[in-house]
Design a protein around this motif. Structure first.
Motif, PDB file in Angstrom:
ATOM      1  N   PRO A 150       0.826  -1.205   0.000  1.00 11.35           N
ATOM      2  CA  PRO A 150       0.000   0.000   0.000  1.00 11.35           C
ATOM      3  C   PRO A 150       0.864   1.260   0.000  1.00 11.35           C
ATOM      4  O   PRO A 150       1.943   1.278   0.593  1.00 11.35           O
ATOM      5  CB  PRO A 150      -0.804  -0.122   1.295  1.00 11.35           C
ATOM      6  CG  PRO A 150       0.017  -0.995   2.171  1.00 11.35           C
ATOM      7  CD  PRO A 150       0.753  -1.929   1.262  1.00 11.35           C
ATOM      8  N   ARG A 151       0.386   2.266  -0.658  1.00 12.47           N
ATOM      9  CA  ARG A 151       1.105   3.537  -0.768  1.00 12.47           C
ATOM     10  C   ARG A 151       0.251   4.675  -0.226  1.00 12.47           C
ATOM     11  O   ARG A 151      -0.973   4.641  -0.305  1.00 12.47           O
ATOM     12  CB  ARG A 151       1.441   3.838  -2.231  1.00 12.47           C
ATOM     13  CG  ARG A 151       2.273   2.772  -2.913  1.00 12.47           C
ATOM     14  CD  ARG A 151       3.679   2.859  -2.480  1.00 12.47           C
ATOM     15  NE  ARG A 151       4.466   1.813  -3.119  1.00 12.47           N
ATOM     16  CZ  ARG A 151       5.729   1.632  -2.877  1.00 12.47           C
ATOM     17  NH1 ARG A 151       6.362   2.395  -2.024  1.00 12.47           N
ATOM     18  NH2 ARG A 151       6.386   0.671  -3.472  1.00 12.47           N
ATOM     19  N   THR A 152       0.920   5.695   0.292  1.00  8.34           N
ATOM     20  CA  THR A 152       0.235   6.925   0.696  1.00  8.34           C
ATOM     21  C   THR A 152      -0.012   7.748  -0.567  1.00  8.34           C
ATOM     22  O   THR A 152       0.532   7.432  -1.634  1.00  8.34           O
ATOM     23  CB  THR A 152       1.109   7.736   1.675  1.00  8.34           C
ATOM     24  OG1 THR A 152       2.301   8.137   1.005  1.00  8.34           O
ATOM     25  CG2 THR A 152       1.442   6.935   2.933  1.00  8.34           C
ATOM     26  N   PRO A 153      -0.815   8.811  -0.473  1.00  7.97           N
ATOM     27  CA  PRO A 153      -1.065   9.643  -1.653  1.00  7.97           C
ATOM     28  C   PRO A 153       0.217  10.210  -2.308  1.00  7.97           C
ATOM     29  O   PRO A 153       0.243  10.446  -3.506  1.00  7.97           O
ATOM     30  CB  PRO A 153      -1.940  10.776  -1.118  1.00  7.97           C
ATOM     31  CG  PRO A 153      -2.658  10.151   0.035  1.00  7.97           C
ATOM     32  CD  PRO A 153      -1.650   9.214   0.658  1.00  7.97           C
ATOM     33  N   ASN A 154       1.288  10.378  -1.514  1.00  8.03           N
ATOM     34  CA  ASN A 154       2.530  10.895  -2.098  1.00  8.03           C
ATOM     35  C   ASN A 154       3.492   9.791  -2.528  1.00  8.03           C
ATOM     36  O   ASN A 154       4.640  10.045  -2.855  1.00  8.03           O
ATOM     37  CB  ASN A 154       3.217  11.881  -1.147  1.00  8.03           C
ATOM     38  CG  ASN A 154       3.624  11.253   0.155  1.00  8.03           C
ATOM     39  OD1 ASN A 154       3.330  10.105   0.415  1.00  8.03           O
ATOM     40  ND2 ASN A 154       4.304  12.026   0.978  1.00  8.03           N
ATOM     41  N   GLY A 155       3.026   8.516  -2.535  1.00  9.63           N
ATOM     42  CA  GLY A 155       3.803   7.418  -3.089  1.00  9.63           C
ATOM     43  C   GLY A 155       4.696   6.666  -2.126  1.00  9.63           C
ATOM     44  O   GLY A 155       5.362   5.712  -2.515  1.00  9.63           O
ATOM     45  N   LYS A 156       4.706   7.058  -0.873  1.00 14.48           N
ATOM     46  CA  LYS A 156       5.533   6.353   0.111  1.00 14.48           C
ATOM     47  C   LYS A 156       4.797   5.118   0.625  1.00 14.48           C
ATOM     48  O   LYS A 156       3.582   5.005   0.514  1.00 14.48           O
ATOM     49  CB  LYS A 156       5.856   7.270   1.285  1.00 14.48           C
ATOM     50  CG  LYS A 156       6.747   8.429   0.908  1.00 14.48           C
ATOM     51  CD  LYS A 156       7.069   9.253   2.120  1.00 14.48           C
ATOM     52  CE  LYS A 156       7.964  10.428   1.737  1.00 14.48           C
ATOM     53  NZ  LYS A 156       8.303  11.236   2.919  1.00 14.48           N
ATOM     54  N   LEU A 157       5.546   4.198   1.206  1.00 16.28           N
ATOM     55  CA  LEU A 157       4.961   2.991   1.794  1.00 16.28           C
ATOM     56  C   LEU A 157       4.011   3.393   2.920  1.00 16.28           C
ATOM     57  O   LEU A 157       4.374   4.145   3.821  1.00 16.28           O
ATOM     58  CB  LEU A 157       6.059   2.082   2.343  1.00 16.28           C
ATOM     59  CG  LEU A 157       5.603   0.804   3.026  1.00 16.28           C
ATOM     60  CD1 LEU A 157       4.927  -0.123   2.019  1.00 16.28           C
ATOM     61  CD2 LEU A 157       6.776   0.118   3.673  1.00 16.28           C
ATOM     62  N   ASP A 158       2.784   2.888   2.877  1.00 15.52           N
ATOM     63  CA  ASP A 158       1.799   3.173   3.919  1.00 15.52           C
ATOM     64  C   ASP A 158       1.910   2.097   4.995  1.00 15.52           C
ATOM     65  O   ASP A 158       1.281   1.047   4.937  1.00 15.52           O
ATOM     66  CB  ASP A 158       0.393   3.195   3.312  1.00 15.52           C
ATOM     67  CG  ASP A 158      -0.664   3.676   4.279  1.00 15.52           C
ATOM     68  OD1 ASP A 158      -0.366   3.741   5.507  1.00 15.52           O
ATOM     69  OD2 ASP A 158      -1.784   3.975   3.832  1.00 15.52           O
ATOM     70  N   ARG A 159       2.737   2.366   5.992  1.00 17.59           N
ATOM     71  CA  ARG A 159       3.003   1.395   7.058  1.00 17.59           C
ATOM     72  C   ARG A 159       1.760   1.084   7.871  1.00 17.59           C
ATOM     73  O   ARG A 159       1.554  -0.039   8.305  1.00 17.59           O
ATOM     74  CB  ARG A 159       4.107   1.922   7.981  1.00 17.59           C
ATOM     75  CG  ARG A 159       5.430   2.042   7.278  1.00 17.59           C
ATOM     76  CD  ARG A 159       6.444   2.777   8.160  1.00 17.59           C
ATOM     77  NE  ARG A 159       7.650   3.063   7.429  1.00 17.59           N
ATOM     78  CZ  ARG A 159       8.699   2.291   7.410  1.00 17.59           C
ATOM     79  NH1 ARG A 159       8.700   1.149   8.080  1.00 17.59           N
ATOM     80  NH2 ARG A 159       9.770   2.606   6.711  1.00 17.59           N
ATOM     81  N   ARG A 160       0.921   2.078   8.095  1.00 23.29           N
ATOM     82  CA  ARG A 160      -0.300   1.868   8.878  1.00 23.29           C
ATOM     83  C   ARG A 160      -1.223   0.883   8.172  1.00 23.29           C
ATOM     84  O   ARG A 160      -1.871   0.059   8.818  1.00 23.29           O
ATOM     85  CB  ARG A 160      -1.019   3.170   9.110  1.00 23.29           C
ATOM     86  CG  ARG A 160      -0.302   4.059  10.080  1.00 23.29           C
ATOM     87  CD  ARG A 160      -1.072   5.319  10.321  1.00 23.29           C
ATOM     88  NE  ARG A 160      -0.328   6.202  11.217  1.00 23.29           N
ATOM     89  CZ  ARG A 160      -0.608   7.460  11.403  1.00 23.29           C
ATOM     90  NH1 ARG A 160      -1.624   8.014  10.757  1.00 23.29           N
ATOM     91  NH2 ARG A 160       0.105   8.181  12.217  1.00 23.29           N
TER      92      ARG A 160
END
Length: 73
Positions: free
Chosen positions: A56-66
């Motif tokens: 999963p990614r955050t809106p800015n493309g980083k790994l969404d750890r949560r």
């Protein structure tokens, strides 16, 4: 992706989230751990390998750890 997560006993353990190259061939957790153990010290080998369809990614493309851990904090 590998994250340090709290175990049931309250200590930290490494958990690997793995995306299969092919959807019809999920990764074998024991085989992955064996392979990683050949190159890394024991304390860096994840205790668990969790197959995921995609990271999963955050809106800015980083790994969404949560999203990986299912934690809201």
């Amino acid at each position: 992706a590998v994250l340090a997560q709290d175990s049931r006993l309250g200590d930290k353990q490494l958990v690997a989230y793995v995306v299969a190259e092919r959807a019809d061939a999920p990764p074998n957790a024991a085989e992955l751990r064996r392979h990683v153990a050949e190159a890394l010290p024991a304390y860096m080998v994840p205790v668990e390998c969790v197959p995921v369809d995609e990271l999963p990614r955050t809106p800015n493309g980083k790994l969404d750890r949560r999203a990986l851990t299912g934690s809201g904090s």
